[in-house]
Design a protein around this motif. Structure first.
Motif, PDB file in Angstrom:
ATOM      1  N   ARG A 104      -9.498  -4.372   9.512  1.00 33.51           N
ATOM      2  CA  ARG A 104      -8.265  -3.774  10.013  1.00 33.51           C
ATOM      3  C   ARG A 104      -7.403  -3.246   8.867  1.00 33.51           C
ATOM      4  NH1 ARG A 104      -6.262  -4.067  14.807  1.00 33.51           N
ATOM      5  NH2 ARG A 104      -7.704  -5.761  15.354  1.00 33.51           N
ATOM      6  N   LYS A 105      -7.332  -4.021   7.804  1.00 32.71           N
ATOM      7  CA  LYS A 105      -6.529  -3.596   6.647  1.00 32.71           C
ATOM      8  C   LYS A 105      -7.121  -2.350   6.005  1.00 32.71           C
ATOM      9  CE  LYS A 105      -4.181  -5.475   2.610  1.00 32.71           C
ATOM     10  NZ  LYS A 105      -3.896  -6.695   1.821  1.00 32.71           N
ATOM     11  N   ALA A 154      -3.996   4.362  18.599  1.00 37.73           N
ATOM     12  CA  ALA A 154      -2.717   4.197  17.910  1.00 37.73           C
ATOM     13  C   ALA A 154      -2.212   5.533  17.384  1.00 37.73           C
ATOM     14  CB  ALA A 154      -2.873   3.200  16.760  1.00 37.73           C
ATOM     15  N   MET A 208      -7.775   2.379  16.480  1.00 45.60           N
ATOM     16  CA  MET A 208      -7.004   3.200  15.558  1.00 45.60           C
ATOM     17  C   MET A 208      -6.747   4.588  16.143  1.00 45.60           C
ATOM     18  SD  MET A 208      -6.244   1.457  12.845  1.00 45.60           S
ATOM     19  CE  MET A 208      -6.332  -0.281  13.309  1.00 45.60           C
ATOM     20  N   GLU A 267       1.210   7.448  18.563  1.00 46.82           N
ATOM     21  CA  GLU A 267       2.222   7.832  17.572  1.00 46.82           C
ATOM     22  C   GLU A 267       2.523   9.318  17.672  1.00 46.82           C
ATOM     23  OE1 GLU A 267       2.990   7.657  12.716  1.00 46.82           O
ATOM     24  OE2 GLU A 267       1.286   6.587  13.612  1.00 46.82           O
ATOM     25  N   VAL A 277      -6.746   5.467   7.957  1.00 48.28           N
ATOM     26  CA  VAL A 277      -6.171   6.234   9.062  1.00 48.28           C
ATOM     27  C   VAL A 277      -5.085   7.191   8.586  1.00 48.28           C
ATOM     28  CG1 VAL A 277      -4.656   6.010  11.077  1.00 48.28           C
ATOM     29  CG2 VAL A 277      -6.755   4.679  10.944  1.00 48.28           C
ATOM     30  N   ARG A 278      -4.311   6.773   7.625  1.00 48.51           N
ATOM     31  CA  ARG A 278      -3.202   7.603   7.149  1.00 48.51           C
ATOM     32  C   ARG A 278      -3.683   8.957   6.631  1.00 48.51           C
ATOM     33  NH1 ARG A 278      -1.238   2.450   5.423  1.00 48.51           N
ATOM     34  NH2 ARG A 278      -2.216   2.648   3.374  1.00 48.51           N
ATOM     35  N   GLU A 335      -6.541   0.719   8.399  1.00 50.86           N
ATOM     36  CA  GLU A 335      -5.158   1.200   8.383  1.00 50.86           C
ATOM     37  C   GLU A 335      -4.894   2.079   7.161  1.00 50.86           C
ATOM     38  OE1 GLU A 335      -3.015  -2.437   8.629  1.00 50.86           O
ATOM     39  OE2 GLU A 335      -3.132  -2.561  10.827  1.00 50.86           O
TER      40      GLU A 335
END
Length: 221
Positions: A158-159, A204, A201, A208, A165-166, A162
């Motif tokens: 997950r870390k 999400a 992800m 957003e 994903v950016r 994340e």
């Protein structure tokens, strides 16, 4: 090679070591503490000189190992390889490693834990990648297994996701899935962990983006 100590001179580049001269010829180097036991004019036998030379080699190798360890923790195999690259004899390496181990400065289990924790904090990896990295560091299979037994791979995944994903949020769903999947796979995560995380992800990112659109609409009213 028996002879008389004719000079004791501090080394220019290392004031903690002293060059020993026998009959006006350089013979070997010692730490300042050990050299303090000698004096100019002292007679040394062949056995004395051989013992002091070996002692000097061990101390020099030990200092090199300490310097190598000063940057980050190391595995026993890393220290061994580093000293051998500097042409230190195996018998001297063995003495240095035993001394470091007794001093608590060399411990493969502690090193393996450090490596995994460091990865999790700064550059998350999956179990497969971590196992490969530790094996490359010379850590035993049993120590690797014990270290990785308690790792929560989903937390690490997950870390990592994340962070990825950016850089991928602007892509369409197909490319997003492909790129993020490849990104995670390169970091050693299993497909079983990757697949549901990608969908999470992606959802999400969609939420957003929708929230941003709604906010823009409200601002324009």
């Amino acid at each position: 090679m028996a002879g008389t100590v004719t000079a004791l001179r501090f080394q220019k580049r290392n004031k903690n070591r002293v060059n020993i001269y026998i009959d006006d010829q350089f013979a070997f180097g010692l730490t300042a503490i050990e050299a303090a036991r000698l004096r100019v004019g002292q007679m040394l036998s062949d056995d004395d000189i051989a013992r002091l030379q070996k002692q000097g080699e061990v101390e020099q190798a030990y200092e090199r190992a300490l310097n190598f360890l000063s940057y980050r923790p190391r595995s026993e195999a890393e220290v061994h390889r580093n000293l051998r690259k500097k042409n230190v004899e195996d018998v001297v390496v063995a003495v240095v490693i035993e001394r470091l181990t007794r001093a608590g400065l060399l411990n493969d289990r502690e090193f393996a834990c450090y490596w995994v924790e460091n990865r999790l904090q700064f550059n998350p990896r999956g179990v497969r990648a971590l196992r490969h990295e530790l094996r490359e560091k010379g850590v035993s299979a049993s120590t690797i297994a014990d270290t990785l037994a308690g790792l929560d791979e989903e937390v690490a995944a997950r870390k990592a996701a994340e962070a990825g994903v950016r850089r991928l949020a602007h892509l369409n769903p197909r490319d997003f899935r492909r790129r993020l999947g490849a990104y995670m796979a390169r970091r050693g995560f299993s497909y079983a962990v990757i697949e549901p995380l990608i969908e999470e992800m992606l959802e999400a990112v969609r939420c957003e983006a929708l929230s941003d659109i709604e906010s823009e609409g409200e601002d324009n009213e």
